[in-house]
Design an enzyme around this catalytic site. Sequence first.
Site, PDB file in Angstrom:
ATOM      1  CB  SER A 138      19.157   9.520  -6.547  1.00  9.95           C
ATOM      2  OG  SER A 138      19.024   7.993  -5.329  1.00  9.95           O
TER       3      SER A 138
ATOM      4  CD  GLU B 293      13.819   6.341   3.262  1.00 13.13           C
ATOM      5  OE1 GLU B 293      12.893   6.301   3.347  1.00 13.13           O
ATOM      6  OE2 GLU B 293      14.849   6.001   2.347  1.00 13.13           O
ATOM      7  CB  ALA B 294      13.211  -1.489   3.783  1.00 18.82           C
TER       8      ALA B 294
ATOM      9  N   GLY C  57       6.007   9.968  -2.572  1.00 18.78           N
ATOM     10  CA  GLY C  57       6.185  11.052  -2.709  1.00 18.78           C
ATOM     11  C   GLY C  57       7.144  11.319  -4.157  1.00 18.78           C
TER      12      GLY C  57
ATOM     13  NE  ARG D 245       6.608   3.616  -3.948  1.00 15.85           N
ATOM     14  CZ  ARG D 245       7.003   3.744  -4.636  1.00 15.85           C
ATOM     15  NH1 ARG D 245       6.803   3.045  -6.051  1.00 15.85           N
ATOM     16  NH2 ARG D 245       7.788   4.712  -5.357  1.00 15.85           N
TER      17      ARG D 245
HETATM   18  C1  16G Z   1      13.120   9.460  -1.752  1.00 19.82           C
HETATM   19  C2  16G Z   1      13.556   9.598  -0.911  1.00 19.82           C
HETATM   20  C3  16G Z   1      13.867   7.793  -0.015  1.00 19.82           C
HETATM   21  C4  16G Z   1      12.587   7.102  -0.055  1.00 19.82           C
HETATM   22  C5  16G Z   1      11.794   7.108  -1.519  1.00 19.82           C
HETATM   23  C6  16G Z   1      10.679   6.850  -1.309  1.00 19.82           C
HETATM   24  C7  16G Z   1      15.037  11.116   0.225  1.00 19.82           C
HETATM   25  C8  16G Z   1      16.774  11.432  -0.224  1.00 19.82           C
HETATM   26  N1  16G Z   1      14.410  10.044  -0.875  1.00 19.82           N
HETATM   27  O1  16G Z   1      13.673   9.016  -2.841  1.00 19.82           O
HETATM   28  O2  16G Z   1      14.297   7.887   1.381  1.00 19.82           O
HETATM   29  O3  16G Z   1      12.758   6.281   0.256  1.00 19.82           O
HETATM   30  O4  16G Z   1      11.626   8.325  -1.915  1.00 19.82           O
HETATM   31  O5  16G Z   1       9.752   6.693  -2.619  1.00 19.82           O
HETATM   32  O6  16G Z   1      15.141  11.367   0.828  1.00 19.82           O
HETATM   33  P1  16G Z   1       8.003   7.164  -2.422  1.00 19.82           P
HETATM   34  O7  16G Z   1       7.964   7.799  -1.828  1.00 19.82           O
HETATM   35  O8  16G Z   1       7.856   7.358  -4.103  1.00 19.82           O
HETATM   36  O9  16G Z   1       8.133   5.507  -1.616  1.00 19.82           O
HETATM   37 ZN    ZN Z   2      20.658   7.616  -4.293  1.00 22.08          ZN
END
Ligand code: 16G
Ligand code: ZN
Length: 534
Positions: free
Chosen positions: A64, A377-378, A505, A511
């Site tokens: 991604s 999502e934002a 995650g 965060r």
């Molecule tokens: C992943 C998620 C995305 C989310 C991001 C949050 C999918 C396909 N992708 O990239 O939607 O916004 O994690 O990241 O579900 P974080 O947990 O590091 O804030």
């Molecule tokens: Zn992507």
Amino acid sequence: MDSKILAASSKHPKPVDHVFQYGTAGFRMKATLLDSVVFRVGLVAALRSRKLGGQTIGVMITASHNPPEDNGVKLVDPMGEMLENSWEAYSTELANAKDEDVVKVYRSLGEKLKINPDTASRVIYARDTRPSGPKLVQALLDALNATGTEYTDYKLLTTPQLHYLTRCTNTEGTPQSYGEVSEKGYYEKLGKAFKRAMKGKKTVGSLTVDCANGVGGPKLAELLKYIPAGSDGGVDIKIINDDVLKAEVLNHECGADYVKTKQRAPPTSKAGNNERCCSYDGDADRIIYYFNDPEHGFRLLDGDRIATLAASFIGDLAREAGLASELKIGVVQTAYANGASTKYVEKTLGLPVVCTPTGVKWLHHAATKFDVGVYFEANGHGTVVFSQQALKAFSTKEPESPAQASALETLRALTDLINQTVGDALSDMLLVETILAHKSWTPKEWDLTYTDLPNRLVRVEVADRNIFKTTNAERTLVEPQGTQDRIDQLVSKFKDGRSFARASGTEDAVRVYAEAATRSEADDLASKIAGLVK
Ligand code: 16G
Ligand code: ZN
């Protein structure tokens, strides 16, 4: 089969001492660490397909918006949805098995899940443009061959295209058929639906599309063959950042993540004042709009804005079609959604809002509880899903006036235009263009629908992010004990204050998000909460 798996597995040894986890977006890390993971994901795909009676499972190799040296792999369930939750744990288990235990773990999963090894297994797969892709595909192939799995290699695709093709493959020849099983079928479906949805309406000016130098570039160029020009009831698109040959430029100073986090256009953008711009991410499942306002400078039109735009448009159409009372329309957001957008949906549009934890699978699931579920999502990842009842209502309702007939036809076109399997930058872009054309809006009018509360997102390095446990869709910390009380006390001192802290995650960090009535108060609140969790 066991000896074949053993032999194939020996070509893909696991890096010692490395612990892998199937996270919100599958496995994702430095590509050099991924070989054994992709091989084992191939084994899981075979098991999952057999468990589901030979339905086709999708495998996407992409990282991604991550830098070019990373890569990742994720599985797509038969209807084009994210892998079922419990199977994330099986994937993690197999990914972490010692080399000598791979066959044992594979077999024990098969037994535990009562999988008949004689059932056929089928997989389709694709990858993004990263240079590490082809080698990882080889690891996947070795697993598919060792397990006797039938497969189709779609080579380069955007992530949402693979989701789409997975659903098409599994519904082919049924009344639920989702479309022709080919990449061309995808473009044809979108192109046709776009023309129907636009009804000859004109877009104002042109749209500059930043493709993050990822797979979205060549795929958008292909899609444009099926899209009329602006003067013909379509849209005039200027593509930038579509270099997929220079590996190092992927997601570099461009793309949706760059624009959202830096709050500025990519330096390569030449768009003038008030001109619509949008940015995809590296695998084209996210999209962010923006423009330069001569009075107020850079203006971001993020996932919250797309959700509110779509919800208002579809809500109006449902009313015009005389279906408002029989269809439940709702919006799904995460805690990161700007409070002003939530208020706008609830108070101005009069629609319910549901908040879920971060990660597309949670939003998608919650959205399916509505007849028309708009989720974003934002950060720009989202789509709209329609229930069977909604689809039936759109196709069977007898219109009582030309206005009703027209609204119904637009709604039907939207169900084809929107990729209902997952957020899709190409399809979301056409949706936004359609809505702006119908409303005769420039980005300025879209921006004026509500005013975002000033907000700040901070990344906090902590010793152990796993001690941060949340509830209430990640908005409340239950552990470490007492921290939430201290957050609440701080927040109560700020006008329109709202803040939460959650473990990422995808990165080793916590965060912190904060909102308040003014820019300086939002900054102040965020830094105080960050100090609390450090
Ligand atoms: C992943 C998620 C995305 C989310 C991001 C949050 C999918 C396909 N992708 O990239 O939607 O916004 O994690 O990241 O579900 P974080 O947990 O590091 O804030
Ligand atoms: Zn992507």
